[in-house]
Design an enzyme around this catalytic site. Sequence first.
Site, mmCIF file in Angstrom:
data_model
loop_
_atom_site.group_PDB
_atom_site.id
_atom_site.type_symbol
_atom_site.label_atom_id
_atom_site.label_comp_id
_atom_site.label_asym_id
_atom_site.label_seq_id
_atom_site.Cartn_x
_atom_site.Cartn_y
_atom_site.Cartn_z
ATOM 1 C CD GLU A 113 -2.427 -1.293 2.747
ATOM 2 O OE1 GLU A 113 -3.311 -0.469 3.039
ATOM 3 O OE2 GLU A 113 -2.029 -2.182 3.519
ATOM 4 C CE LYS A 115 5.342 5.279 6.752
ATOM 5 N NZ LYS A 115 5.258 6.729 6.974
ATOM 6 C CG ASP A 117 4.234 12.687 4.567
ATOM 7 O OD1 ASP A 117 4.283 12.323 5.745
ATOM 8 O OD2 ASP A 117 5.024 13.507 4.074
ATOM 9 C CE1 TYR A 222 -3.445 1.992 9.426
ATOM 10 C CE2 TYR A 222 -3.327 4.067 8.237
ATOM 11 C CZ TYR A 222 -3.131 3.340 9.388
ATOM 12 O OH TYR A 222 -2.627 3.946 10.514
ATOM 13 C CE LYS A 310 9.426 6.820 5.718
ATOM 14 N NZ LYS A 310 9.761 7.376 7.031
ATOM 15 C CB CYS A 404 29.293 23.212 31.022
ATOM 16 S SG CYS A 404 27.505 23.292 30.787
ATOM 17 C CB CYS A 407 27.049 25.066 34.946
ATOM 18 S SG CYS A 407 27.863 23.523 34.455
ATOM 19 C CB CYS A 422 28.102 19.306 31.569
ATOM 20 S SG CYS A 422 27.909 20.205 33.128
ATOM 21 C CB CYS A 427 24.461 21.567 34.541
ATOM 22 S SG CYS A 427 24.428 22.366 32.920
#
Length: 668
Positions: A113, A115, A117, A222, A310, A404, A407, A422, A427
Site C-alpha cells: 500500500e 504510505k 504522508d 487501511y 521509505k 560547559c 555552568c 557536563c 547544571c
Amino acid sequence: MDLQLAEKRVKELHKLLNQYNYEYHVLDQPSIPDSDYDRLLKQLLEIEEQFPELTTADSPTQRVGSEILDMFEKVQHQSQMLSLGNAFNEQDVLDFDRRVRQLAGENVSYVCELKIDGLAVSLRYENGLFNLGATRGDGTTGENITANLRTIRSIPIRLNREVSMEVRGEAFMPKRSFEALNLQKAEKGEEAFANPRNAAAGSLRQLDPRIAASRNLDVFLYSVADIGETGVASHSDALNLLDTLGFKTNKERKKCENIEEVLAYIQKWTEERPNLPYEIDGIVIKVDSLKQQQELGTTAKSPRWAIAYKFPAEEVVTTLTGIELSVGRTGVITPTAILEPVRVAGTTVQRASLHNEDLIREKDIKIGDQVVVKKAGDIIPEVVNVLVDRRTGEEVDFHMPTHCLECNSELVRLDGEVALRCINPKCPAQIREGLIHFVSRTAMNIDGLGEKVISQLFKENLIQDVADIYKLTYEQLIQLERMGEKSATNLLQAIEASKVNSLERLLFGLGIRHVGAKAAKTLAQQFEHIDHLMDADYEQLTAINEIGEKMADSIVSYFGQEEAIALMNELKAVGVNLIYTGPKLVLIENSASIFAGKTVVLTGKLERIKRNDAKEKIESLGGNVAGSVSKKTDIVIAGEEAGSKLTKAQELGIEIWDEERLVEELNL
C-alpha cells in the site's frame, strides 16, 4: 409540512445526501451537480430548523459543529496502534522477507500500500454510527478529535451496516488543498505551512472544528483494529470489507505473491510518486494472511508482519554557516549545524545534528563549507558529506569547548563514550531539559506544558525540580507571556490529571540514566510501589530478565542520592501517584507460578483462549511472552497448525506444551 411528513422527508434526504457524498468524496464519481447537492442540503437544514427534534447526530448537516472546544480529552484505543519498522533499501526489504519466511513458512503473500504522508487516526463506530475519532498519540492513548474528523467528507457518519468496530487510517491534506491554503496564508501575511503533513496535523488539532472544515482534508482507511470480529482471513479481505461498509481505501494497493512483485511495486511508485494528488513517503508491506500475522506476532513497538519502505532521501547542497552547541538532560554536549535555509523533502531545513566531535572530524566539516544535506528517513536532517573541491580557503575549523556553556564546569569524556559531557548535577541546562522530558507525551504527558512554557517557568525561578510543577498556582501562570486565563486554567487541570498516572510514567519521566520507557514499565510491574524500588539492591534488580548491570547500577546510584529521596517525598506530599496501576505481576522471587521468570512463546491456533488473553494471563503470573523462539525460550505453547516455531523449539530441545496444558496451568 406536518411532523410526520417532515420525518419522512428527512429520512429521504439523509439517504440521498449520504449517497451523493459517498459518490463524490469516496468514489470520485459524482452523479449530480454541486448545485443540486447544495439545494438538497439547504432543504434539510430548513426542515431541521422548523423541527429541531429531527436533527440527529448522523445528519449530513452536522458535519461541522459550531461549538469551540476547551481542550482535547484523552481516549484509550481499543487495541494498541503500533508503529512500523523501516526499510531504507532493497536489501532491507529482502531481509524482512527472509525473516517472515523463516517464522511463517515459505508460502507467504504480501499486500503493498502507498504510505500516505499524513496523521494516523482511529475511528470508532457503534451500531454503524461514527461516535469517536482519535489521534494515534502514544499508541495506547490518543486525543479525541471527533468534531474535527466529522468535517472530513470521506469519513462516513453512518455505515452501510449496523456494525460496531474500530478502524484505522491516515488523514491527509491533498496537494491541491495545501497549495490553496498556503496561498490564503500568503495573502494574509501569515507564515505558510512547511508541508501537507504538518498542515493536516495542525488542522485536526484545532479547537474550532470550523477551521478543520475549511481545510478540505481527506482520509484513507487501511485496517480494522479487531479483525477477529469480522470473520475475514486476510488483510486484503479486510480492505475489501472496508470498501463494502462505505469507507474510503486507497485503490493503488496490490496483492503480491512474492517479494519480487513487492520490489516491482516499490520501483513503480518510486517513479510515479510525483504524479499523485497527495504526498506519500514510502510503501507499506504487510503479510496478507491474518493467521500468519498472528504467528509472527509483534515486538514492543511494531509488528513483525509489516514494514514501511521509505523512499531514498532527497539530497541537496547548501552552506554550513555555523555550529551551535546545546546541553542535553544527561549532560551530553551536542553540536548542531546551522545551514543556509534549503528545501529538503518538502520542508525548509536550517539545522542538522552533527552528533559529536568525532563525526565533525571524520567528515572534515568546517564552518563555511558547502555540504550535502538529506533527511534520514525523510524526517531528520543530516549532513551527508562536505564538497571539499568547492572550498575557497576562507572556511574555519571548529573546536569543541573545554567547559560547559551553561555552568562553566569542565567537560569530560567518560570511558567508552565519544560524547563530551557536563557532569555537574546542578547544571541549569540539564535541569531544564530534564523538566521538559518529565512533562513530555511519553512520560507524564502534561498537555500545554511544552518546552517554551517550561523554559519560561525555569527562567522565572518558578520551578527548579519536577515536584515544583505540582505547586504552580494560577497567579504564577497568568503572569507568563502569552498565557491567558483559559490556558492557565487548562494547564492546571492537565497538571492535576497527571497525578494519577501509573508509576511507569513517573519512572521514565525522572530521566534515570539507561532507564527507557520499556524498562520503566518492567520495573513498575515488578516492584509496584516506588518505595519498594528505592529499597531494591543490585542483586534484586539484575535478577529481573530485562534489567542489565549498567541499568541496575544506575538505579541504585540514583535512589542512593539524598536529593532523589527528598524529591520522592515531595512528590508524595503533592499527591503524585507512586504506585503501578496496570496489570499486576507476581514478584518472581515470591512466585509459586510456573511462569514466573520464564520466557514463553505462543504459536499456532488456540481454540479455548484468545492469544492476547493468554499473553496477558501469562505476564500477570510473572512470565515474559516473546514473539520468536531462541535459546532463551523456556516454554513453547503449540496450538493447532503450529509451524516453524514449533520445529525450531524441537530442534533446540525446548519444553513444549499443548493448549490443554496451558489451560490447566492457568486454571481456566
